[in-house]
Each structure stands twice: as C-alpha cells, then as structure tokens.
Design a protein around this motif. Structure first.
Motif, PDB file in Angstrom:
ATOM      1  N   UNK A  39       0.770  -1.229   0.000  1.00 18.59           N
ATOM      2  CA  UNK A  39       0.000   0.000   0.000  1.00 18.59           C
ATOM      3  C   UNK A  39       0.803   1.282   0.000  1.00 18.59           C
ATOM      4  N   UNK A  40       2.127   1.193   0.011  1.00 16.54           N
ATOM      5  CA  UNK A  40       2.938   2.408  -0.067  1.00 16.54           C
ATOM      6  C   UNK A  40       2.790   2.987  -1.467  1.00 16.54           C
ATOM      7  N   UNK A  41       2.454   4.241  -1.554  1.00 17.51           N
ATOM      8  CA  UNK A  41       2.298   4.881  -2.853  1.00 17.51           C
ATOM      9  C   UNK A  41       3.616   4.895  -3.611  1.00 17.51           C
ATOM     10  N   UNK A  42       3.582   4.488  -4.861  1.00 15.52           N
ATOM     11  CA  UNK A  42       4.783   4.473  -5.696  1.00 15.52           C
ATOM     12  C   UNK A  42       4.632   5.507  -6.802  1.00 15.52           C
ATOM     13  N   UNK A  43       5.521   6.517  -6.820  1.00 11.92           N
ATOM     14  CA  UNK A  43       5.449   7.507  -7.895  1.00 11.92           C
ATOM     15  C   UNK A  43       5.706   6.869  -9.262  1.00 11.92           C
ATOM     16  N   UNK A  44       5.346   7.580 -10.312  1.00 14.25           N
ATOM     17  CA  UNK A  44       5.466   7.025 -11.661  1.00 14.25           C
ATOM     18  C   UNK A  44       6.894   6.591 -11.986  1.00 14.25           C
ATOM     19  N   UNK A  45       7.895   7.312 -11.511  1.00 13.31           N
ATOM     20  CA  UNK A  45       9.290   6.930 -11.750  1.00 13.31           C
ATOM     21  C   UNK A  45       9.592   5.553 -11.147  1.00 13.31           C
ATOM     22  N   UNK A  46       9.047   5.283  -9.984  1.00 10.33           N
ATOM     23  CA  UNK A  46       9.261   3.993  -9.318  1.00 10.33           C
ATOM     24  C   UNK A  46       8.482   2.906 -10.042  1.00 10.33           C
ATOM     25  N   UNK A  86      12.896   5.657   1.553  1.00  9.67           N
ATOM     26  CA  UNK A  86      12.042   6.782   1.882  1.00  9.67           C
ATOM     27  C   UNK A  86      12.480   8.112   1.310  1.00  9.67           C
ATOM     28  N   UNK A  87      13.503   8.119   0.461  1.00 12.39           N
ATOM     29  CA  UNK A  87      13.956   9.361  -0.155  1.00 12.39           C
ATOM     30  C   UNK A  87      12.949   9.848  -1.190  1.00 12.39           C
ATOM     31  N   UNK A  88      12.339   8.915  -1.928  1.00 13.16           N
ATOM     32  CA  UNK A  88      11.280   9.240  -2.878  1.00 13.16           C
ATOM     33  C   UNK A  88      10.023   8.494  -2.459  1.00 13.16           C
ATOM     34  N   UNK A  89       8.902   8.908  -2.967  1.00 11.47           N
ATOM     35  CA  UNK A  89       7.643   8.247  -2.611  1.00 11.47           C
ATOM     36  C   UNK A  89       7.102   8.749  -1.288  1.00 11.47           C
ATOM     37  N   UNK A  90       6.371   7.892  -0.577  1.00 13.55           N
ATOM     38  CA  UNK A  90       5.690   8.339   0.638  1.00 13.55           C
ATOM     39  C   UNK A  90       6.615   8.551   1.837  1.00 13.55           C
ATOM     40  N   UNK A  91       7.868   8.166   1.722  1.00  8.48           N
ATOM     41  CA  UNK A  91       8.796   8.308   2.851  1.00  8.48           C
ATOM     42  C   UNK A  91       8.677   7.151   3.816  1.00  8.48           C
ATOM     43  N   UNK A  92       9.503   7.192   4.834  1.00  8.78           N
ATOM     44  CA  UNK A  92       9.499   6.145   5.857  1.00  8.78           C
ATOM     45  C   UNK A  92       8.285   6.296   6.748  1.00  8.78           C
ATOM     46  N   UNK A  93       7.755   5.171   7.197  1.00 10.33           N
ATOM     47  CA  UNK A  93       6.738   5.265   8.226  1.00 10.33           C
ATOM     48  C   UNK A  93       7.483   5.318   9.560  1.00 10.33           C
ATOM     49  N   UNK A  94       6.973   6.087  10.471  1.00 12.31           N
ATOM     50  CA  UNK A  94       7.660   6.217  11.750  1.00 12.31           C
ATOM     51  C   UNK A  94       6.966   5.338  12.777  1.00 12.31           C
ATOM     52  N   UNK A  95       7.714   4.378  13.263  1.00 12.51           N
ATOM     53  CA  UNK A  95       7.204   3.462  14.266  1.00 12.51           C
ATOM     54  C   UNK A  95       8.174   3.486  15.429  1.00 12.51           C
TER      55      UNK A  95
END
Length: 107
Positions: A39-46, A86-95
């Motif tokens: 479910x992590x959003x992937x930008x078009x480049x990814x 997490x540099x591109x896209x939605x980034x790291x989730x913080x847990x």
C-alpha cells in the motif's frame, strides 16, 4: 524468482558477492514490490523502474551482468533503493519501539 531457479526467499538471503548487480537489483526490486503491494504509494518513476526491472530479469540468470546490463541494473537499483529508503515516494513510516511492542500505530 524469474529464471534464477531460486525462490524470492533464497534471493533475499543471497548477498551480492563481488558487487553482483543481479542481486543488488533483485534485493531493491523485491523490497519495492513488497512496499508497493503493501500500500505504499509508488510515484510514476518507481512504477516505471519496477516495470523495467521486471523486463530486465526475464530470462536472465544470476550470473553477474557486465557492461550496459550491469549499468542498467545499478541505475534501477538506485531508483528503487531511494524509494525503499524513503527518499522518494511516501517516505518512511515512523514506528517507535513502544508501538511495535503494544501493536499500536498504523505504519
């Protein structure tokens, strides 16, 4: 995993000895696929890099690629690695450790 004769699990646990770009890309590819499918959003480049990597793996053995094939694998691994880290896209989730222990959090 494609034509490698190995499972995803086996490929995940195979270190890229000698800088084998097949395994460098495979590790980033698998992580990116799993992140996107979780479910992590992937930008078009990814998304494009995942598609290109899929085509790159088809019919290829785990033998370390050389020349342009190696350069392509390293380029794609860089794009996918940036997404996974997490540099591109939605980034790291913080847990925090507390949310992992008590099962809280949504990331």
């Amino acid at each position: 995993f494609f034509a490698s004769g190995q499972t995803w699990y086996k490929v995940f646990w195979t270190p890229p000895k000698g800088g084998n770009a097949y395994y460098i890309l495979a590790h980033q590819y698998m992580a990116a696929r799993l992140n996107a499918e979780a479910g992590a959003g992937a930008p078009s480049q990814v998304q494009a890099a995942i598609a290109e990597a899929t085509a790159w793996f088809i019919g290829r053995s785990t033998t370390a690629p050389k020349g342009p094939a190696r350069e392509t694998a390293i380029r794609l691994a860089g794009i996918l690695g940036a997404y996974n880290e997490g540099t591109t896209g939605p980034g790291h989730c913080s847990v925090s450790p507390a949310t992992v222990i008590d099962g809280g959090g949504d990331s």
